[in-house]
Design an enzyme around this catalytic site. Structure first.
Site, PDB file in Angstrom:
ATOM      1  CE  LYS A 212      -3.183   2.610   3.093  1.00  0.00           C
ATOM      2  NZ  LYS A 212      -3.855   2.765   4.229  1.00  0.00           N
TER       3      LYS A 212
ATOM      4  CG  ASP B 143      -5.584   7.862   4.501  1.00  0.00           C
ATOM      5  OD1 ASP B 143      -6.626   8.588   3.687  1.00  0.00           O
ATOM      6  OD2 ASP B 143      -5.714   6.995   5.356  1.00  0.00           O
TER       7      ASP B 143
ATOM      8  CE  LYS C  23      -6.683   8.743   8.058  1.00  0.00           C
ATOM      9  NZ  LYS C  23      -7.117   7.579   8.847  1.00  0.00           N
TER      10      LYS C  23
ATOM     11  CG  ASP D 255      -1.657   5.294   5.023  1.00  0.00           C
ATOM     12  OD1 ASP D 255      -1.612   4.375   5.651  1.00  0.00           O
ATOM     13  OD2 ASP D 255      -3.035   5.676   4.390  1.00  0.00           O
TER      14      ASP D 255
ATOM     15  CG  ASP E 250      -9.852   7.375   6.953  1.00  0.00           C
ATOM     16  OD1 ASP E 250      -8.684   7.494   6.232  1.00  0.00           O
ATOM     17  OD2 ASP E 250      -9.972   7.557   7.920  1.00  0.00           O
TER      18      ASP E 250
ATOM     19  CD  GLU F 219      -6.719   5.085   2.600  1.00  0.00           C
ATOM     20  OE1 GLU F 219      -7.707   5.097   3.352  1.00  0.00           O
ATOM     21  OE2 GLU F 219      -5.227   4.920   2.869  1.00  0.00           O
TER      22      GLU F 219
ATOM     23  NE  ARG G 189     -10.312  -1.542   4.432  1.00  0.00           N
ATOM     24  CZ  ARG G 189     -10.815  -1.493   5.666  1.00  0.00           C
ATOM     25  NH1 ARG G 189     -12.000  -2.155   6.058  1.00  0.00           N
ATOM     26  NH2 ARG G 189     -10.087  -1.105   6.786  1.00  0.00           N
TER      27      ARG G 189
HETATM   28  N1  BES Z   1      -4.050   4.490   7.089  1.00  0.00           N
HETATM   29  C1  BES Z   1      -5.295   4.354   7.926  1.00  0.00           C
HETATM   30  C2  BES Z   1      -4.884   3.337   8.847  1.00  0.00           C
HETATM   31  C3  BES Z   1      -4.122   3.954  10.083  1.00  0.00           C
HETATM   32  C4  BES Z   1      -4.892   4.660  10.977  1.00  0.00           C
HETATM   33  C5  BES Z   1      -2.742   3.652  10.446  1.00  0.00           C
HETATM   34  C6  BES Z   1      -4.281   5.412  12.120  1.00  0.00           C
HETATM   35  C7  BES Z   1      -2.210   4.386  11.470  1.00  0.00           C
HETATM   36  C8  BES Z   1      -3.045   5.293  12.412  1.00  0.00           C
HETATM   37  C9  BES Z   1      -6.441   3.479   7.008  1.00  0.00           C
HETATM   38  O1  BES Z   1      -6.429   4.193   5.579  1.00  0.00           O
HETATM   39  C10 BES Z   1      -7.447   4.105   7.661  1.00  0.00           C
HETATM   40  O2  BES Z   1      -8.002   5.079   7.526  1.00  0.00           O
HETATM   41  N2  BES Z   1      -8.137   3.115   8.135  1.00  0.00           N
HETATM   42  C11 BES Z   1      -9.470   3.108   8.984  1.00  0.00           C
HETATM   43  C12 BES Z   1     -10.315   2.211   8.363  1.00  0.00           C
HETATM   44  C13 BES Z   1     -11.756   2.503   8.897  1.00  0.00           C
HETATM   45  C14 BES Z   1     -12.296   3.618   8.218  1.00  0.00           C
HETATM   46  C15 BES Z   1     -12.733   1.217   8.394  1.00  0.00           C
HETATM   47  C16 BES Z   1      -9.161   3.272  10.391  1.00  0.00           C
HETATM   48  O3  BES Z   1      -8.562   2.451  10.958  1.00  0.00           O
HETATM   49  O4  BES Z   1      -9.945   3.932  11.079  1.00  0.00           O
HETATM   50 ZN    ZN Z   2      -4.686   4.637   4.873  1.00  0.00          ZN
HETATM   51 MN    MN Z   3      -7.514   5.960   5.387  1.00  0.00          MN
END
Ligand code: BES
Ligand code: ZN
Ligand code: MN
Length: 499
Positions: free
Chosen positions: A267, A272, A279, A290, A349, A351, A353
């Site tokens: 990824k 992000d 966010k 990210d 968010d 994204e 996946r």
């Molecule tokens: N890049 C983030 C994951 C992440 C979040 C890494 C905080 C480090 C710290 C990912 O793209 C994301 O935003 N994931 C969301 C998924 C949710 C919307 C289902 C998450 O983990 O909150």
């Molecule tokens: Zn992300």
């Molecule tokens: Mn995200």
């Protein structure tokens, strides 16, 4: 940086300082510590007796003494490494990295590290050289003053009585791995205005040329034509065009079974914001990392090109920026991925996946029979495992077990979470084949994995969630804070064990 292996007398090394791993509870009454104690006029025995220093892992003690005769060094650093029975190759790296950072702070430019215990000479040399390089990585690239100007530039690894060729081989392997880890860490540390998807692709291409990898960069037009509607739905809100970075390593003479191909897929979200599911502002800056999964693929491929294992490896990075915009994807949009599955985007968010869906499908289309994807995919994995273990999930238990075992060899923790059809049911959509999130607050890390699973067809597959492990919030004795380069060593071991 200069590396040298010596097989003779440790204390004769032509360096400013000597660094010795010391086991827990070890006394200066026998073996190498006895010799060094004599050399320093009893200072080691005194330090151990005064209970300053007990050989606990992470502890250090410095002895200064006058150079005399064949001994050129004037400093001796004792590095505690804990129980002798637990002293493995990975511990050598921690000890050597700790010594490097300790001595660097005190202006030392060269030191000799003693390989000892039940670790082979080449493993000692490899892990010491690797840590020598990685321990000196700093976050100060963009500082114009107060930069860390000190560096230790010369390392001697001594394993008394070893074969010189083993040391030499270990040192050059360690150099290849350490410099590749720093390559990845440098990418993760880059600000997102500089490391755009295009820049990430350019750096991968330049690196590929230098080390002899094949590199192909897919444009948005090509990805659209291939039907990568899932990946493109993330990129559509950004001014920066997405790039699919495809790196190919082909050995001169392959020992792989016919048709077998391992693919590493990463990824590479260069920033992000969350997109329209924006966010919160606080902490958003962290999201420059990210792209760490993609950076890991690029660094691992670099190391592979230098180490030249005898199996082919495919590296794929989906480099994309996730931004809110007039054209950005909305929660409730439906898109079609390359494998024909339809996806209801309920949270922009989630994204990572979405881009990995098309990237793993593309890897399989390119002939991959084993796929390991890696991503800073979920905040939930940080809650579950912190920064100690990378979350691992997969459809092939043998592959998962193998990665966990490779991690153990390298001091990297991987902890498995379950997948099952019951979990997969939770991403069924009312209006499309699947949706990109599961029920709120439930098994977030697994939901990310079962989503990606939908896009792997026949290949054996494992998924690494490195959100908690790819960035260190505070420095360790052997590592600066910041990007960690996690999983690179374990993946190299995976490749080499597959030969
Ligand atoms: N890049 C983030 C994951 C992440 C979040 C890494 C905080 C480090 C710290 C990912 O793209 C994301 O935003 N994931 C969301 C998924 C949710 C919307 C289902 C998450 O983990 O909150
Ligand atoms: Zn992300
Ligand atoms: Mn995200």
């Amino acid at each position: 940086m200069k590396f040298q292996g010596i097989t003779g007398n440790f204390s004769d090394a032509n360096v400013e300082a000597l660094a010795v791993p010391v086991f827990k509870g070890e006394k200066a009454t026998s073996g190498v510590l006895k010799d060094l104690d004599k050399m320093t006029g009893g200072l080691i025995a005194a330090i151990i007796k005064d209970e300053d220093f007990k050989g606990e892992g992470g502890s250090t003690a410095l002895v200064r003494f006058a150079a005399k005769g064949s001994v050129k060094a004037t400093k001796l650093l004792l590095v505690g490494v804990g129980d002798e029975k637990d002293y493995k190759a990975a511990n050598v790296g921690v000890a050597a990295g700790t010594a490097t950072r300790y001595l660097r702070k005190r202006g030392v430019r060269s030191f000799a590290f003693l390989g000892r215990g039940d670790v082979s000479a080449s493993d000692s040399a490899q892990n010491a050289a690797c840590a020598f390089i990685t321990s000196q990585f700093e976050l100060d690239k963009y500082k114009t003053k107060d930069k860390n100007s000190k560096s230790v530039d010369s390392l001697v690894v001594c394993v008394e009585g070893a074969k010189a060729a083993d040391l030499k081989n270990g040192l050059s392997r360690g150099e290849a791995i350490g410099s590749s880890m720093n390559f990845t860490r440098d990418l993760a540390n880059e600000p997102p205005n500089i490391l755009t998807p295009t820049e990430m692709a350019n750096r991968a291409a330049k690196m590929a040329k230098e080390v002899g990898l094949k590199c192909e960069i897919l444009t948005e037009a090509q990805m659209t034509k291939l039907g990568m509607g899932s990946l493109m739905s993330v990129s559509i809100g950004s001014e920066q065009p997405a790039k699919m970075i495809v790196l190919r390593y082909t050995p001169a003479k392959s020992t792989a079974k016919k048709g077998e191909l391992l693919a590493l897929v990463g990824k590479g979200i260069t920033f992000d914001t969350g997109g329209i599911s924006l966010k919160p502002g606080e902490g958003m800056d962290a999201m420059k990392y990210d792209m760490s999964g993609g950076g890991t693929v690029i660094g691992t491929m670099r190391a592979i090109a230098l180490l030249k294992p005898s199996i082919p490896v495919l590296g794929i990075v989906a480099a994309v920026e996730n931004m809110p915009d007039g054209r950005a994807s909305r929660p409730s949009d439906v898109v079609t991925a390359m494998n024909g599955k339809t996806i209801e985007i309920l949270n922009t968010d989630a994204e990572g996946r979405l881009i990995l869906a098309d990237a793993v499908a593309y890897a399989e289309k390119q002939g991959a029979t084993r796929i390991v994807d890696m991503a800073t995919l979920t905040g939930a994995v940080i809650i579950a495992l912190g920064d100690q273990n990378t979350g691992i999930m997969g459809t092939d238990q043998e592959l998962v077990d193998e990665i966990i075992a490779c991690g153990k060899e390298n001091g990297e923790g991987f902890w498995q979470l379950p997948l099952s059809p019951e979990y997969s049911k939770q991403i069924r959509s009312d209006i499309a084949d699947i949706k990109n999130i599961g029920p709120r607050g439930k098994a977030g890390t697994i939901m990310g994995a079962v989503f990606i699973q939908e896009f792997v067809d026949k290949a054996k597959w494992a998924h690494l969630d490195i959100a908690g492990t790819a960035w260190l919030d505070s420095a360790k004795p052997h590592m600066a804070k910041g990007p960690s380069g996690v999983a690179i060593r374990s993946l190299i071991t995976l490749v080499e064990r597959s030969q």
